[in-house]
Design a protein around this motif. Structure first.
Motif, PDB file in Angstrom:
ATOM      1  N   ALA A 186     -17.168  39.478  14.559  1.00 13.38           N
ATOM      2  CA  ALA A 186     -17.224  38.829  15.713  1.00 13.38           C
ATOM      3  C   ALA A 186     -16.654  37.561  15.448  1.00 13.38           C
ATOM      4  CB  ALA A 186     -18.775  38.612  16.134  1.00 13.38           C
ATOM      5  N   SER A 187     -15.349  37.489  15.454  1.00 14.41           N
ATOM      6  CA  SER A 187     -14.624  36.376  14.854  1.00 14.41           C
ATOM      7  C   SER A 187     -15.036  35.031  15.288  1.00 14.41           C
ATOM      8  CB  SER A 187     -12.955  36.345  15.507  1.00 14.41           C
ATOM      9  OG  SER A 187     -12.245  35.204  15.076  1.00 14.41           O
ATOM     10  N   LEU A 188     -15.199  34.201  13.982  1.00  8.45           N
ATOM     11  CA  LEU A 188     -15.686  32.979  14.158  1.00  8.45           C
ATOM     12  C   LEU A 188     -14.569  31.994  14.631  1.00  8.45           C
ATOM     13  CD1 LEU A 188     -18.547  32.363  11.638  1.00  8.45           C
ATOM     14  CD2 LEU A 188     -18.759  31.693  13.722  1.00  8.45           C
ATOM     15  N   ARG A 189     -13.375  32.472  14.091  1.00  6.74           N
ATOM     16  CA  ARG A 189     -12.263  31.507  14.551  1.00  6.74           C
ATOM     17  C   ARG A 189     -11.957  31.567  16.123  1.00  6.74           C
ATOM     18  NH1 ARG A 189      -7.204  30.480  11.105  1.00  6.74           N
ATOM     19  NH2 ARG A 189      -6.135  28.802  12.557  1.00  6.74           N
ATOM     20  N   GLU A 190     -12.284  32.738  16.609  1.00  7.09           N
ATOM     21  CA  GLU A 190     -12.210  32.782  18.244  1.00  7.09           C
ATOM     22  C   GLU A 190     -13.429  32.123  18.766  1.00  7.09           C
ATOM     23  OE1 GLU A 190     -10.790  32.856  21.661  1.00  7.09           O
ATOM     24  OE2 GLU A 190      -9.557  33.770  20.009  1.00  7.09           O
ATOM     25  N   GLN A 191     -14.393  32.226  18.202  1.00  6.10           N
ATOM     26  CA  GLN A 191     -15.732  31.286  18.557  1.00  6.10           C
ATOM     27  C   GLN A 191     -15.358  29.967  18.700  1.00  6.10           C
ATOM     28  OE1 GLN A 191     -19.882  32.655  17.662  1.00  6.10           O
ATOM     29  NE2 GLN A 191     -18.541  34.263  16.534  1.00  6.10           N
ATOM     30  N   GLY A 192     -14.582  29.383  17.506  1.00  7.91           N
ATOM     31  CA  GLY A 192     -14.092  28.081  17.541  1.00  7.91           C
ATOM     32  C   GLY A 192     -13.305  27.560  18.605  1.00  7.91           C
ATOM     33  N   ARG A 193     -12.436  28.651  18.835  1.00  3.06           N
ATOM     34  CA  ARG A 193     -11.602  28.250  19.962  1.00  3.06           C
ATOM     35  C   ARG A 193     -12.226  28.092  21.389  1.00  3.06           C
ATOM     36  NH1 ARG A 193      -8.069  32.540  17.392  1.00  3.06           N
ATOM     37  NH2 ARG A 193      -6.645  31.585  16.246  1.00  3.06           N
ATOM     38  N   ALA A 194     -13.152  29.233  21.599  1.00  2.00           N
ATOM     39  CA  ALA A 194     -13.816  29.069  22.665  1.00  2.00           C
ATOM     40  C   ALA A 194     -14.727  27.937  23.035  1.00  2.00           C
ATOM     41  CB  ALA A 194     -14.667  30.386  22.720  1.00  2.00           C
TER      42      ALA A 194
ATOM     43  N   SER B  92     -19.629  19.423   3.478  1.00  5.55           N
ATOM     44  CA  SER B  92     -18.844  20.132   2.656  1.00  5.55           C
ATOM     45  C   SER B  92     -18.987  21.638   3.103  1.00  5.55           C
ATOM     46  CB  SER B  92     -19.266  19.767   1.067  1.00  5.55           C
ATOM     47  OG  SER B  92     -20.840  20.220   0.892  1.00  5.55           O
ATOM     48  N   TYR B  93     -20.107  21.966   3.823  1.00  8.61           N
ATOM     49  CA  TYR B  93     -20.422  23.361   3.978  1.00  8.61           C
ATOM     50  C   TYR B  93     -19.301  23.824   4.666  1.00  8.61           C
ATOM     51  CZ  TYR B  93     -22.607  27.482   6.313  1.00  8.61           C
ATOM     52  OH  TYR B  93     -22.749  28.773   6.642  1.00  8.61           O
ATOM     53  N   LEU B  94     -18.699  23.003   5.777  1.00  5.85           N
ATOM     54  CA  LEU B  94     -17.558  23.460   6.563  1.00  5.85           C
ATOM     55  C   LEU B  94     -16.211  24.101   5.848  1.00  5.85           C
ATOM     56  CD1 LEU B  94     -17.813  20.910   9.845  1.00  5.85           C
ATOM     57  CD2 LEU B  94     -18.458  23.425   9.685  1.00  5.85           C
ATOM     58  N   PHE B  95     -16.210  23.450   4.577  1.00  7.05           N
ATOM     59  CA  PHE B  95     -15.218  23.803   3.851  1.00  7.05           C
ATOM     60  C   PHE B  95     -15.494  24.661   2.782  1.00  7.05           C
ATOM     61  CE2 PHE B  95     -14.791  19.435   5.658  1.00  7.05           C
ATOM     62  CZ  PHE B  95     -13.580  19.486   6.364  1.00  7.05           C
ATOM     63  N   ASP B  96     -16.738  24.540   2.354  1.00 16.49           N
ATOM     64  CA  ASP B  96     -17.045  25.552   1.223  1.00 16.49           C
ATOM     65  C   ASP B  96     -17.424  27.207   1.764  1.00 16.49           C
ATOM     66  OD1 ASP B  96     -16.963  23.492  -0.578  1.00 16.49           O
ATOM     67  OD2 ASP B  96     -19.176  22.864  -0.413  1.00 16.49           O
ATOM     68  N   ASP B  97     -17.769  27.187   2.898  1.00 22.12           N
ATOM     69  CA  ASP B  97     -18.138  28.525   3.587  1.00 22.12           C
ATOM     70  C   ASP B  97     -17.008  29.032   4.304  1.00 22.12           C
ATOM     71  OD1 ASP B  97     -20.674  30.516   4.347  1.00 22.12           O
ATOM     72  OD2 ASP B  97     -19.457  29.964   6.171  1.00 22.12           O
ATOM     73  N   PRO B  98     -16.554  30.141   3.589  1.00 24.92           N
ATOM     74  CA  PRO B  98     -15.513  30.787   4.357  1.00 24.92           C
ATOM     75  C   PRO B  98     -15.313  30.984   6.064  1.00 24.92           C
ATOM     76  CG  PRO B  98     -16.371  32.340   3.030  1.00 24.92           C
ATOM     77  CD  PRO B  98     -16.867  31.200   2.820  1.00 24.92           C
ATOM     78  N   GLN B  99     -16.488  31.375   6.408  1.00 28.37           N
ATOM     79  CA  GLN B  99     -16.479  31.702   7.738  1.00 28.37           C
ATOM     80  C   GLN B  99     -16.939  30.340   8.757  1.00 28.37           C
ATOM     81  OE1 GLN B  99     -15.891  34.230   9.409  1.00 28.37           O
ATOM     82  NE2 GLN B  99     -15.341  35.195   7.067  1.00 28.37           N
TER      83      GLN B  99
ATOM     84  N   ALA C 229     -15.449  27.720   7.772  1.00 23.56           N
ATOM     85  CA  ALA C 229     -14.254  27.337   7.804  1.00 23.56           C
ATOM     86  C   ALA C 229     -13.092  27.741   8.717  1.00 23.56           C
ATOM     87  CB  ALA C 229     -13.340  27.083   6.353  1.00 23.56           C
ATOM     88  N   GLN C 230     -13.414  29.169   9.150  1.00 32.46           N
ATOM     89  CA  GLN C 230     -12.733  29.742  10.186  1.00 32.46           C
ATOM     90  C   GLN C 230     -13.184  29.287  11.550  1.00 32.46           C
ATOM     91  OE1 GLN C 230     -10.503  32.351  10.167  1.00 32.46           O
ATOM     92  NE2 GLN C 230     -10.129  31.787   8.339  1.00 32.46           N
ATOM     93  N   PHE C 231     -14.304  28.609  11.612  1.00 30.52           N
ATOM     94  CA  PHE C 231     -14.831  28.504  12.870  1.00 30.52           C
ATOM     95  C   PHE C 231     -14.111  26.875  13.092  1.00 30.52           C
ATOM     96  CE2 PHE C 231     -18.047  25.581  15.217  1.00 30.52           C
ATOM     97  CZ  PHE C 231     -17.893  26.329  16.432  1.00 30.52           C
ATOM     98  N   LEU C 232     -14.197  26.232  12.048  1.00 33.42           N
ATOM     99  CA  LEU C 232     -13.471  24.983  12.253  1.00 33.42           C
ATOM    100  C   LEU C 232     -12.041  25.096  12.787  1.00 33.42           C
ATOM    101  CD1 LEU C 232     -13.946  21.790  12.141  1.00 33.42           C
ATOM    102  CD2 LEU C 232     -13.320  21.946   9.612  1.00 33.42           C
ATOM    103  N   ALA C 233     -11.135  25.956  11.851  1.00 31.39           N
ATOM    104  CA  ALA C 233     -10.025  26.306  11.911  1.00 31.39           C
ATOM    105  C   ALA C 233      -9.622  26.606  13.401  1.00 31.39           C
ATOM    106  CB  ALA C 233      -9.453  27.358  11.152  1.00 31.39           C
ATOM    107  N   GLY C 234     -10.488  27.364  13.980  1.00 30.40           N
ATOM    108  CA  GLY C 234     -10.531  27.752  15.518  1.00 30.40           C
ATOM    109  C   GLY C 234     -10.521  26.485  16.461  1.00 30.40           C
ATOM    110  N   ILE C 235     -11.295  25.458  16.113  1.00 33.36           N
ATOM    111  CA  ILE C 235     -11.529  24.209  16.935  1.00 33.36           C
ATOM    112  C   ILE C 235     -10.190  23.668  16.843  1.00 33.36           C
ATOM    113  CG2 ILE C 235     -12.586  22.096  17.089  1.00 33.36           C
ATOM    114  CD1 ILE C 235     -15.105  23.581  16.041  1.00 33.36           C
ATOM    115  N   SER C 236      -9.673  23.508  15.599  1.00 29.29           N
ATOM    116  CA  SER C 236      -8.313  22.759  15.339  1.00 29.29           C
ATOM    117  C   SER C 236      -7.278  23.333  16.022  1.00 29.29           C
ATOM    118  CB  SER C 236      -8.163  22.691  13.645  1.00 29.29           C
ATOM    119  OG  SER C 236      -9.160  22.096  13.082  1.00 29.29           O
TER     120      SER C 236
END
Length: 350
Positions: free
Chosen positions: A317-325, A78-85, A87-94
């Motif tokens: 240091a964008s976690l969304r971009e880190q997820g994409r990378a 649930s941490y992936l959805f509760d923690d906003p950052q 969630a950003q990391f997971l969004a980048g992967i998505s």
């Protein structure tokens, strides 16, 4: 009397309906470039009429590809959805998975002997791992699985692409952006060990080599502490006397409790700089500031909109971009690490 189950249509049924060979049906779904457009349209129409869908399991066995990317989570799922950052990391992967027509499989770990089997049994083409510890058997198992993998934040491991910023340099920079020389510095940090032991320490209680994985298994924790120590020492403070509150989880309530406990240990009424390892912890600490009759400057990490609005100095240091990378590396088989750009943002900046 029960109704007999309807027989599932097969490739041969579709071939008979479309008037083509079974191999042509297979090509129409799996290698469409090998089939004339008119023939493929006839096959697809016949399949739709019969309600036929290719067997994804059989297709994966033939191709050796599942078109699924596994995300290994060291925290509670649930941490992936509760923690906003997170969630950003997971969004980048998505973002990458959608573009690559690839599914996403979340694989939780519990810190016990079943983790390795659970991770390796997942039907995925590659892995993205959330930051873990240097001696995590899952990390070694993934690296030896033959499937590509990437990890956010480390630890670095041969065969696994490590994606993240220079945490030590960024921590030193965000601390140095504050009036550190004129204030008392305190730290609110992530766990130091697998047991996630919490409490208040002093700099002298911490290992001398904070970047040694044997001393501080969580690489992000060690690197950020080292960066804070660099800045605090440069500002003329004795690191041995600096109070460090270690929290069990990256949660706002933990930040509030840690800040309140830290403030109770301080003498006098001079200004304080709170060096927190995340915006969530900094925003939690801010809730405790209203109860303290002194000037307090806060630093965090991830440059969230809420932190910027609250006047918190932070590292972007964008976690969304880190997820994409991470996703791109895991899907392409890239094993070279990537340093993520970072900047300090806060009052008057960013």
């Amino acid at each position: 009397m029960s109704t007999p189950a309807r027989r599932r249509p097969t490739v041969k049924d579709v071939a008979a309906r479309a008037g083509v060979a079974p191999m042509t049906v297979s090509y129409a779904f799996n290698h469409p470039a090998r089939v004339a457009e008119a023939t493929r349209n006839r096959v697809l129409e016949a399949a739709a009429q019969l309600g036929y869908r290719p067997d994804s399991t059989a297709r994966a066995l033939r191709s050796g590809r599942t078109r699924q990317l596994g995300v290994v989570v060291g925290e509670h799922l649930s941490y992936l959805f509760d923690d906003p950052q997170a969630a950003q990391f997971l969004a980048g992967i998505s973002d990458v998975c959608v573009g690559e027509d690839t599914g996403l499989v979340l694989i939780p770990t519990r810190g016990d002997a079943s983790d390795v089997d659970r991770v390796l049994a997942a039907a995925v083409d590659g892995y993205v791992l959330w930051t873990t510890v240097a001696d995590d058997p899952v990390l070694a198992a993934v690296a030896g699985s033959g499937r590509p993998a990437a990890i956010q934040g480390g630890p670095a491991h041969p065969g696994v692409a490590c994606i993240g910023p220079d945490d030590r340099a960024a921590a030193a920079a965000v601390a140095a952006a504050t009036p550190l020389a004129e204030a008392t510095p305190v730290v609110i940090g992530f766990p130091l060990d697998r047991r996630r032991t919490s409490g208040i320490l002093r700099g002298r209680d911490l290992p001398a080599d904070l970047t040694d994985p044997q001393a501080v298994p969580f690489p992000v924790t060690g690197a950020r502490l080292a960066g804070y120590r660099d800045a605090v020492t440069q500002a003329g403070h004795d690191w041995d006397d600096v109070r460090v509150a270690v929290v069990e989880r990256n949660q706002r309530a933990r930040g509030e409790d840690a800040a309140a406990a830290l403030f109770e240990t301080l003498d006098g009424s001079g200004p304080v700089v709170v060096l927190a390892m995340s915006d969530e912890l900094a925003l939690g600490a801010r809730l405790a500031v209203s109860r303290v009759p002194r000037e307090v400057v806060l630093t965090g990490w991830d440059a969230s909109h809420e932190a910027a609005t609250a006047g918190v100095w932070s590292v972007a240091a964008s976690l969304r971009e880190q997820g994409r990378a991470c996703a791109r590396a895991a899907l392409s088989g890239e094993t070279t690490g990537q340093a993520v750009p970072w900047t300090v943002v806060g009052p008057g900046r960013g």
